[in-house]
Design a protein around this motif. Structure first.
Motif, PDB file in Angstrom:
ATOM      1  N   ARG A  14       0.828  -1.206   0.000  1.00 43.02           N
ATOM      2  CA  ARG A  14       0.000   0.000   0.000  1.00 43.02           C
ATOM      3  C   ARG A  14       0.870   1.266   0.000  1.00 43.02           C
ATOM      4  N   VAL A  15       1.918   1.269   0.815  1.00 41.53           N
ATOM      5  CA  VAL A  15       2.817   2.426   0.876  1.00 41.53           C
ATOM      6  C   VAL A  15       3.564   2.587  -0.441  1.00 41.53           C
ATOM      7  N   ARG A  16       4.014   1.478  -1.010  1.00 47.23           N
ATOM      8  CA  ARG A  16       4.733   1.528  -2.280  1.00 47.23           C
ATOM      9  C   ARG A  16       3.834   2.054  -3.396  1.00 47.23           C
ATOM     10  N   ASN A  17       2.579   1.632  -3.423  1.00 51.40           N
ATOM     11  CA  ASN A  17       1.653   2.096  -4.444  1.00 51.40           C
ATOM     12  C   ASN A  17       1.240   3.549  -4.237  1.00 51.40           C
ATOM     13  N   THR A  18       1.264   4.019  -3.004  1.00 49.83           N
ATOM     14  CA  THR A  18       0.897   5.401  -2.726  1.00 49.83           C
ATOM     15  C   THR A  18       1.919   6.365  -3.304  1.00 49.83           C
ATOM     16  N   PHE A  19       3.194   6.031  -3.190  1.00 56.30           N
ATOM     17  CA  PHE A  19       4.250   6.944  -3.629  1.00 56.30           C
ATOM     18  C   PHE A  19       4.838   6.570  -4.983  1.00 56.30           C
ATOM     19  N   SER A  20       4.207   5.675  -5.725  1.00 57.45           N
ATOM     20  CA  SER A  20       4.724   5.318  -7.046  1.00 57.45           C
ATOM     21  C   SER A  20       4.315   6.378  -8.064  1.00 57.45           C
ATOM     22  N   ALA A  21       4.807   6.246  -9.272  1.00 59.89           N
ATOM     23  CA  ALA A  21       4.513   7.216 -10.321  1.00 59.89           C
ATOM     24  C   ALA A  21       3.017   7.185 -10.660  1.00 59.89           C
ATOM     25  N   PRO A  22       2.437   8.363 -10.939  1.00 61.62           N
ATOM     26  CA  PRO A  22       1.009   8.381 -11.267  1.00 61.62           C
ATOM     27  C   PRO A  22       0.751   7.687 -12.599  1.00 61.62           C
ATOM     28  N   ARG A  23      -0.370   7.042 -12.696  1.00 66.91           N
ATOM     29  CA  ARG A  23      -0.721   6.332 -13.917  1.00 66.91           C
ATOM     30  C   ARG A  23      -1.345   7.296 -14.914  1.00 66.91           C
ATOM     31  N   LYS A  24      -1.070   7.064 -16.211  1.00 67.86           N
ATOM     32  CA  LYS A  24      -1.658   7.880 -17.263  1.00 67.86           C
ATOM     33  C   LYS A  24      -3.096   7.432 -17.493  1.00 67.86           C
ATOM     34  N   PRO A  25      -3.986   8.377 -17.783  1.00 65.04           N
ATOM     35  CA  PRO A  25      -5.354   7.973 -18.082  1.00 65.04           C
ATOM     36  C   PRO A  25      -5.418   7.224 -19.417  1.00 65.04           C
ATOM     37  N   ARG A  26      -6.370   6.319 -19.546  1.00 63.67           N
ATOM     38  CA  ARG A  26      -6.461   5.509 -20.758  1.00 63.67           C
ATOM     39  C   ARG A  26      -7.235   6.205 -21.864  1.00 63.67           C
ATOM     40  N   HIS A  27      -8.093   7.134 -21.516  1.00 65.59           N
ATOM     41  CA  HIS A  27      -8.893   7.815 -22.519  1.00 65.59           C
ATOM     42  C   HIS A  27      -8.007   8.782 -23.310  1.00 65.59           C
ATOM     43  N   ARG A  28      -8.050   8.700 -24.644  1.00 63.75           N
ATOM     44  CA  ARG A  28      -7.147   9.490 -25.486  1.00 63.75           C
ATOM     45  C   ARG A  28      -7.377  10.986 -25.337  1.00 63.75           C
ATOM     46  N   VAL A  29      -8.626  11.415 -25.314  1.00 63.96           N
ATOM     47  CA  VAL A  29      -8.933  12.848 -25.203  1.00 63.96           C
ATOM     48  C   VAL A  29      -8.458  13.378 -23.858  1.00 63.96           C
ATOM     49  N   LEU A  30      -8.672  12.610 -22.807  1.00 68.49           N
ATOM     50  CA  LEU A  30      -8.227  13.032 -21.479  1.00 68.49           C
ATOM     51  C   LEU A  30      -6.706  13.093 -21.414  1.00 68.49           C
ATOM     52  N   ARG A  31      -6.027  12.158 -22.065  1.00 64.77           N
ATOM     53  CA  ARG A  31      -4.559  12.180 -22.124  1.00 64.77           C
ATOM     54  C   ARG A  31      -4.061  13.444 -22.810  1.00 64.77           C
ATOM     55  N   VAL A  32      -4.656  13.767 -23.964  1.00 65.59           N
ATOM     56  CA  VAL A  32      -4.250  14.965 -24.703  1.00 65.59           C
ATOM     57  C   VAL A  32      -4.549  16.215 -23.890  1.00 65.59           C
ATOM     58  N   LEU A  33      -5.713  16.258 -23.266  1.00 65.56           N
ATOM     59  CA  LEU A  33      -6.095  17.421 -22.459  1.00 65.56           C
ATOM     60  C   LEU A  33      -5.135  17.621 -21.286  1.00 65.56           C
ATOM     61  N   LEU A  34      -4.812  16.545 -20.582  1.00 66.45           N
ATOM     62  CA  LEU A  34      -3.865  16.667 -19.462  1.00 66.45           C
ATOM     63  C   LEU A  34      -2.460  17.029 -19.949  1.00 66.45           C
ATOM     64  N   GLY A  35      -2.071  16.536 -21.130  1.00 69.09           N
ATOM     65  CA  GLY A  35      -0.780  16.929 -21.699  1.00 69.09           C
ATOM     66  C   GLY A  35      -0.736  18.412 -22.024  1.00 69.09           C
ATOM     67  N   LEU A  36      -1.827  18.925 -22.597  1.00 70.49           N
ATOM     68  CA  LEU A  36      -1.885  20.358 -22.913  1.00 70.49           C
ATOM     69  C   LEU A  36      -1.897  21.207 -21.642  1.00 70.49           C
ATOM     70  N   ILE A  37      -2.592  20.735 -20.628  1.00 66.20           N
ATOM     71  CA  ILE A  37      -2.585  21.460 -19.351  1.00 66.20           C
ATOM     72  C   ILE A  37      -1.176  21.481 -18.765  1.00 66.20           C
ATOM     73  N   GLY A  38      -0.470  20.366 -18.855  1.00 70.38           N
ATOM     74  CA  GLY A  38       0.910  20.319 -18.352  1.00 70.38           C
ATOM     75  C   GLY A  38       1.833  21.241 -19.121  1.00 70.38           C
ATOM     76  N   LEU A  39       1.703  21.256 -20.450  1.00 70.90           N
ATOM     77  CA  LEU A  39       2.537  22.162 -21.256  1.00 70.90           C
ATOM     78  C   LEU A  39       2.215  23.625 -20.969  1.00 70.90           C
ATOM     79  N   THR A  40       0.933  23.928 -20.780  1.00 75.43           N
ATOM     80  CA  THR A  40       0.546  25.301 -20.448  1.00 75.43           C
ATOM     81  C   THR A  40       1.116  25.714 -19.103  1.00 75.43           C
ATOM     82  N   LEU A  41       1.034  24.830 -18.140  1.00 71.38           N
ATOM     83  CA  LEU A  41       1.595  25.125 -16.816  1.00 71.38           C
ATOM     84  C   LEU A  41       3.104  25.320 -16.901  1.00 71.38           C
TER      85      LEU A  41
END
Length: 94
Positions: A14-41
């Motif tokens: 549980r502790v290892r999974n809490t601090f592991s790398a975040p998982r990417k969303p599987r939905h393509r539109v959500l992936r692109v949207l989060l990528g654009l938000i990251g680039l904007t930030l």
């Protein structure tokens, strides 16, 4: 009894999974949207850093000019203003 009730292997997983790398969303539109938000930030943070750096440079120049106010300025371009000291002739090489 208490050692059997508290499962260390599950706790570690549980502790290892809490601090592991975040998982990417599987939905393509959500992936692109989060990528654009990251680039904007990232772009906003870079621009903020550029403006803060420029403000620090301008502040340093203004401080330097403020310290030099009231000091005489040489008007003749052939005049080189500076500090010097005389050297004994004994210490000069022949």
């Amino acid at each position: 009894m208490f050692a059997h009730a508290f499962r260390f292997d599950q706790f570690n997983a549980r502790v290892r999974n809490t601090f592991s790398a975040p998982r990417k969303p599987r939905h393509r539109v959500l992936r692109v949207l989060l990528g654009l938000i990251g680039l904007t930030l990232l772009a906003v943070l870079v621009m903020f850093g550029v403006f803060v750096g420029a403000a620090m440079v301008v502040g340093g120049l203004l401080f330097k000019l403020w310290k030099q106010r009231g000091k005489p300025v040489a008007r003749d371009p052939r005049v080189l203003d500076g500090e010097f000291r005389t050297v004994d002739p004994v210490s000069l090489p022949r």
